[in-house]
Design a protein around this motif. Structure first.
Motif, short mmCIF file in Angstrom:
data_model
loop_
_atom_site.label_atom_id
_atom_site.label_comp_id
_atom_site.label_asym_id
_atom_site.label_seq_id
_atom_site.Cartn_x
_atom_site.Cartn_y
_atom_site.Cartn_z
N ARG A 67 1.09 5.39 -0.36
CA ARG A 67 1.60 5.78 0.93
C ARG A 67 0.77 4.77 1.69
NH1 ARG A 67 1.81 12.27 0.93
NH2 ARG A 67 3.81 12.50 -0.31
N ASP A 69 -0.31 1.60 3.78
CA ASP A 69 -0.07 0.24 4.15
C ASP A 69 -1.30 -0.47 4.55
OD1 ASP A 69 0.71 -2.14 5.31
OD2 ASP A 69 2.82 -1.60 5.69
N TYR A 178 5.63 0.00 14.17
CA TYR A 178 6.40 -0.31 12.88
C TYR A 178 7.46 0.84 12.72
CZ TYR A 178 1.98 -3.37 12.36
OH TYR A 178 1.30 -4.05 12.54
N ARG A 181 9.12 -0.01 8.96
CA ARG A 181 8.15 -0.29 8.07
C ARG A 181 7.54 0.83 7.56
NH1 ARG A 181 3.94 -5.21 7.79
NH2 ARG A 181 2.70 -4.54 6.25
N LEU A 182 6.97 1.74 8.51
CA LEU A 182 6.27 2.92 8.20
C LEU A 182 7.30 4.33 7.87
CD1 LEU A 182 2.96 2.31 9.92
CD2 LEU A 182 3.32 2.10 7.42
N LYS A 186 3.98 7.51 4.80
CA LYS A 186 3.27 6.18 5.17
C LYS A 186 2.39 6.01 6.31
CE LYS A 186 5.53 3.16 1.68
NZ LYS A 186 6.25 1.84 1.53
N LEU A 187 3.07 6.64 7.38
CA LEU A 187 2.50 6.57 8.91
C LEU A 187 1.40 7.51 8.70
CD1 LEU A 187 2.77 5.88 11.93
CD2 LEU A 187 4.17 8.11 12.09
N THR A 190 -1.49 5.69 6.39
CA THR A 190 -2.06 4.58 6.88
C THR A 190 -2.96 4.88 7.99
OG1 THR A 190 0.03 3.15 6.29
CG2 THR A 190 -1.44 2.25 8.04
#
Length: 261
Positions: A67, A69, A178, A181-182, A186-187, A190
């Motif tokens: 997860r 980035d 983002y 992208r996220l 993933k948010l 990251t």
């Protein structure tokens, strides 16, 4: 100090950090200052070390699921780590410890209020970022990297001064920068991954200044380590809107309390 109470506080905050990425500083530092009577500079320094260890356990679970980035993490760190070092030098240059205490309390209140507003505005900012990204993708991507570094600078200053911002404000900034992208998972991952080196650098500086209580730190970690593991497995399963509004209300109330002191 009550070991059980401190461990319970660590457990609650650990669950919040693992599930949402928020809570390491935004909840723990005001808790230490207002309810436990810890000196503001000691609360900030101890919480930064606490957050770095707690979030490392959360990132381990997220990283295993792919997860994080890491490119976004590097961009944020390029701004946040130098800013953290500069802020530490500035704090150390202040002659009076009383001046530091007053500055930190005022900054805590202001940052909590700002964080509450940012969290409440999260859906609007997410929509705005997505609209700009889709309307002019070339221009958006052109400024995406420098704006991420600038966001890192702001976070480096705020986190080093107050221990607040790496989770709540960082997540809102990334959501705007983002939007495609996220994913939500993933948010969180990251944002947590970036918070670790930032908290370590800022915490190490506060340690050198003498702002870390290791006994308190150990008691908080007793609860937070299992808590963050629990929270990381709850991430994505809890209603985001309810969580966000509840956290924003709590942070706003605490911020008002600190500003009025």
């Amino acid at each position: 100090m009550d070991i059980g109470l401190n461990a319970l506080a660590g457990l609650v905050v650990g669950i919040m950090v693992g599930a949402t990425g928020v809570g390491g500083g935004a909840v723990m530092t005001p808790l230490l200052v207002l309810l436990m009577g810890v000196a503001p500079n000691t609360a900030v320094g101890t919480d930064l070390i606490f957050a770095s260890v707690t979030k490392a356990f959360g990132v381990g679970a997220h990283h295993a699921k792919g997860r994080v980035d890491w490119q976004v993490v590097r961009r944020l760190a390029a701004g946040s780590l130098p800013a953290a070092i500069a802020t530490l030098i500035w704090l150390q240059s202040m002659e009076s410890a009383g001046d530091r205490h007053g500055l930190i309390v005022a900054a805590l209140g202001a940052v909590l209020l700002f964080t509450a507003v940012a969290m409440a505005s999260k859906p609007f900012l997410a929509k705005l970022g997505k609209q700009r990204r889709l309307a002019d993708p070339t221009r958006f991507k052109k400024y995406q990297r420098p704006l991420t570094v600038f966001a890192g600078i702001a976070l480096g200053f705020l986190v080093t001064l107050t221990s607040i911002g790496a989770g709540a404000l960082g997540a809102v900034m990334l959501l705007f920068l983002y939007p495609l992208r996220l994913t939500p998972a993933k948010l969180v991952a990251t944002d947590l991954a970036h918070a670790i080196p930032l908290a370590l650098v800022a915490g190490a500086g506060h340690l050198l200044i003498g702002n870390v209580d290791f006994v308190l730190l150990g008691q908080l970690l007793l609860g937070s380590l299992p808590g963050v593991w629990i929270g990381s497995h709850l991430g994505g399963k809890l209603p985001d809107n309810v969580l966000r509004l509840c956290i924003a209300l709590v942070l706003g109330g605490v911020g008002m309390r600190l500003v009025s002191t």
